[in-house]
Design an enzyme around this catalytic site. Structure first.
Site, short mmCIF file in Angstrom:
data_model
loop_
_atom_site.label_atom_id
_atom_site.label_comp_id
_atom_site.label_asym_id
_atom_site.label_seq_id
_atom_site.Cartn_x
_atom_site.Cartn_y
_atom_site.Cartn_z
N GLY A 137 -6.96 -2.31 3.47
CA GLY A 137 -5.47 -2.67 3.60
C GLY A 137 -4.18 -2.21 4.11
N TYR B 123 9.82 -9.18 -1.37
CA TYR B 123 9.43 -7.89 -0.59
C TYR B 123 10.26 -8.26 0.44
CZ TYR B 123 5.01 -6.19 -2.25
OH TYR B 123 4.32 -5.84 -3.47
N MET C 149 -12.97 -9.79 2.19
CA MET C 149 -11.42 -8.81 2.42
C MET C 149 -12.46 -7.13 2.69
SD MET C 149 -8.98 -8.02 -0.99
CE MET C 149 -9.72 -8.12 -2.49
N PRO C 150 -11.04 -7.29 3.58
CA PRO C 150 -12.11 -5.34 3.59
C PRO C 150 -11.09 -4.60 2.84
CG PRO C 150 -10.12 -6.83 5.12
CD PRO C 150 -10.29 -7.63 4.11
N HIS D 65 2.11 -12.57 -9.06
CA HIS D 65 2.89 -11.29 -9.00
C HIS D 65 2.38 -10.50 -10.28
CE1 HIS D 65 5.58 -8.90 -5.94
NE2 HIS D 65 4.88 -8.04 -6.78
P1 NAP Z 1 2.19 4.26 -2.43
O1 NAP Z 1 0.67 3.62 -1.15
O2 NAP Z 1 0.58 5.13 -3.37
O3 NAP Z 1 2.51 6.05 -1.43
C1 NAP Z 1 3.34 5.04 -0.04
C2 NAP Z 1 3.68 6.43 -0.53
O4 NAP Z 1 3.27 7.71 0.12
C3 NAP Z 1 4.96 6.28 0.93
O5 NAP Z 1 6.27 7.35 0.67
C4 NAP Z 1 4.36 6.81 2.12
O6 NAP Z 1 5.46 7.64 2.58
C5 NAP Z 1 4.11 8.01 1.35
N1 NAP Z 1 1.92 8.14 2.03
C6 NAP Z 1 1.77 7.37 2.57
N2 NAP Z 1 0.37 8.23 3.47
C7 NAP Z 1 0.80 9.48 3.05
C8 NAP Z 1 0.01 10.08 3.68
N3 NAP Z 1 -1.59 10.17 4.48
N4 NAP Z 1 0.24 11.90 3.97
C9 NAP Z 1 1.59 11.33 2.70
N5 NAP Z 1 1.96 10.98 2.25
C10 NAP Z 1 1.79 9.53 2.56
O7 NAP Z 1 2.59 3.42 -3.13
P2 NAP Z 1 3.18 1.45 -2.66
O8 NAP Z 1 3.63 1.38 -1.55
O9 NAP Z 1 3.89 1.55 -3.66
O10 NAP Z 1 1.75 1.03 -3.14
C11 NAP Z 1 0.75 0.35 -1.82
C12 NAP Z 1 0.89 -0.99 -1.72
O11 NAP Z 1 0.72 -2.13 -2.51
C13 NAP Z 1 2.47 -1.64 -0.87
O12 NAP Z 1 3.32 -1.55 -0.09
C14 NAP Z 1 2.11 -2.68 -1.62
O13 NAP Z 1 1.75 -3.84 -0.67
C15 NAP Z 1 1.31 -3.11 -3.05
N6 NAP Z 1 2.35 -3.08 -4.21
C16 NAP Z 1 2.21 -3.86 -5.50
C17 NAP Z 1 2.57 -3.75 -6.32
C18 NAP Z 1 2.10 -4.94 -7.48
O14 NAP Z 1 2.91 -4.92 -8.01
N7 NAP Z 1 1.63 -6.36 -7.16
C19 NAP Z 1 3.49 -2.88 -6.43
C20 NAP Z 1 3.48 -1.87 -5.95
C21 NAP Z 1 2.95 -2.17 -5.03
P3 NAP Z 1 5.69 7.39 4.16
O15 NAP Z 1 5.96 5.89 4.37
O16 NAP Z 1 7.17 8.25 4.80
O17 NAP Z 1 4.40 7.91 5.20
#
Ligand code: NAP
Length: 275
Positions: free
Chosen positions: A5, A37, A1-2, A96
């Protein structure tokens, strides 16, 4: 796994294909989606149109909590996800949430792995007690546990247990979705200045140096490029220790140990009424 991601949670279905296309162009090869999602189809379109060899991609999707009979429903849910993604297998299938008939769901996931429908199986949001129970009482241990992990909730005890049992720690919400003013936090910003890097890059580097796989989400190609550009610098031991002081030991999203009898909202993902 990378080790790094791209996550697609909260990207609306009609913007997901473009976002994933941009992420693949930026060099991401691990894509993290979930049935819950509502954007697996869009992820599938982007994969297909990218022309990238399937073997070079690492695709994760997740099983939402299933009603009984869990084993039949789990298989149906995986088949549905594969059809939406347009794939004959995923690389990682995660349970999940640690709810419902976890054992029934897990047994169906073990079978699916044996049949080649997923290369690896794992869980998400499992705290140490539930994780250990699953490990000790099943044939296959989860290969991954994807849990909320960021500078304000660092999960040291979870990490130690996972390391002991060879379960890969994967972080969701690595940026805490920007909560607690993460992107302008003075400690993180000062470390960034010392390396000529952004706070986001410092946080991703900190996760990687802890052997935690990270899946930042962004819809902005510039931020996507920034988030993958974290392999040309290293945080010092002192900087790792400084970041360690930011841990509050508490979730910023949802406490999975909170009572499950009353209605609750899983703000980490989507509304899920348990009671
Ligand atoms: P996150 O990655 O912690 O944060 C995403 C936020 O940060 C977005 O608002 C994004 O805005 C902003 N952002 C991203 N890069 C940035 C940068 N370089 N500078 C400033 N702002 C930045 O949040 P997350 O999406 O909740 O978590 C990541 C992934 O984890 C999810 O997409 C999902 O695949 C997974 N996840 C899993 C669960 C679970 O229960 N298993 C729960 C939550 C999430 P922009 O989009 O406008 O750049």
């Amino acid at each position: 796994m990378p080790v790094l991601g791209f996550g697609v949670y909260q990207i609306p279905a009609d913007r997901t294909e473009q976002a994933v296309t941009d992420a693949l162009a930026a060099g991401y090869r691990l894509l993290d989606t979930a049935a819950a999602y509502g954007n697996e189809e869009a992820v599938g379109h982007a994969i297909k149109n990218s022309g990238i060899d399937r073997r070079d991609l690492f695709i994760t999707t997740k099983l939402w909590v299933q009603d009984s009979p869990a084993q039949d429903n789990t298989r149906r849910a995986l088949d549905t996800s594969l059809a939406k993604l347009g794939l004959d297998h995923v690389d990682l299938y995660l349970m999940h949430q640690p709810y419902g008939d976890v054992y029934g769901q897990w047994r169906a996931m073990e079978t699916a792995q044996r049949e080649g429908l997923t290369r690896a199986i794992g869980v998400a949001n499992f705290h140490p007690d539930r994780l250990l129970d699953l490990i000790l009482n099943n044939e296959t241990a989860p290969q991954v546990n994807q849990i909320e992990t960021h500078p304000f909730y660092q999960r040291d005890a979870d990490h130690a247990l996972m390391r002991e049992h060879r379960v890969q720690h994967q972080a969701w919400g690595g940026f805490a979705e920007g909560r607690n003013d993460l992107f302008v936090h003075p400690v993180l910003a000062a470390i960034g200045v010392a390396h000529g890097k952004s706070v986001a890059q410092v946080v991703l580097r900190w996760l990687i140096q802890r052997d935690i796989v990270t899946i930042p989400k962004s819809v902005d190609p510039g931020r996507m490029a920034q988030n993958i550009d974290v392999f040309d610098f290293e945080l010092t031991d002192g900087q790792m220790k400084q970041i360690a002081t930011l841990d509050t030991g508490r979730t910023l999203f949802f406490d999975h140990h909170a009572g499950v009898r009353s209605p609750v909202t899983l703000t980490g993902d989507r509304t899920y009424r348990l009671g």
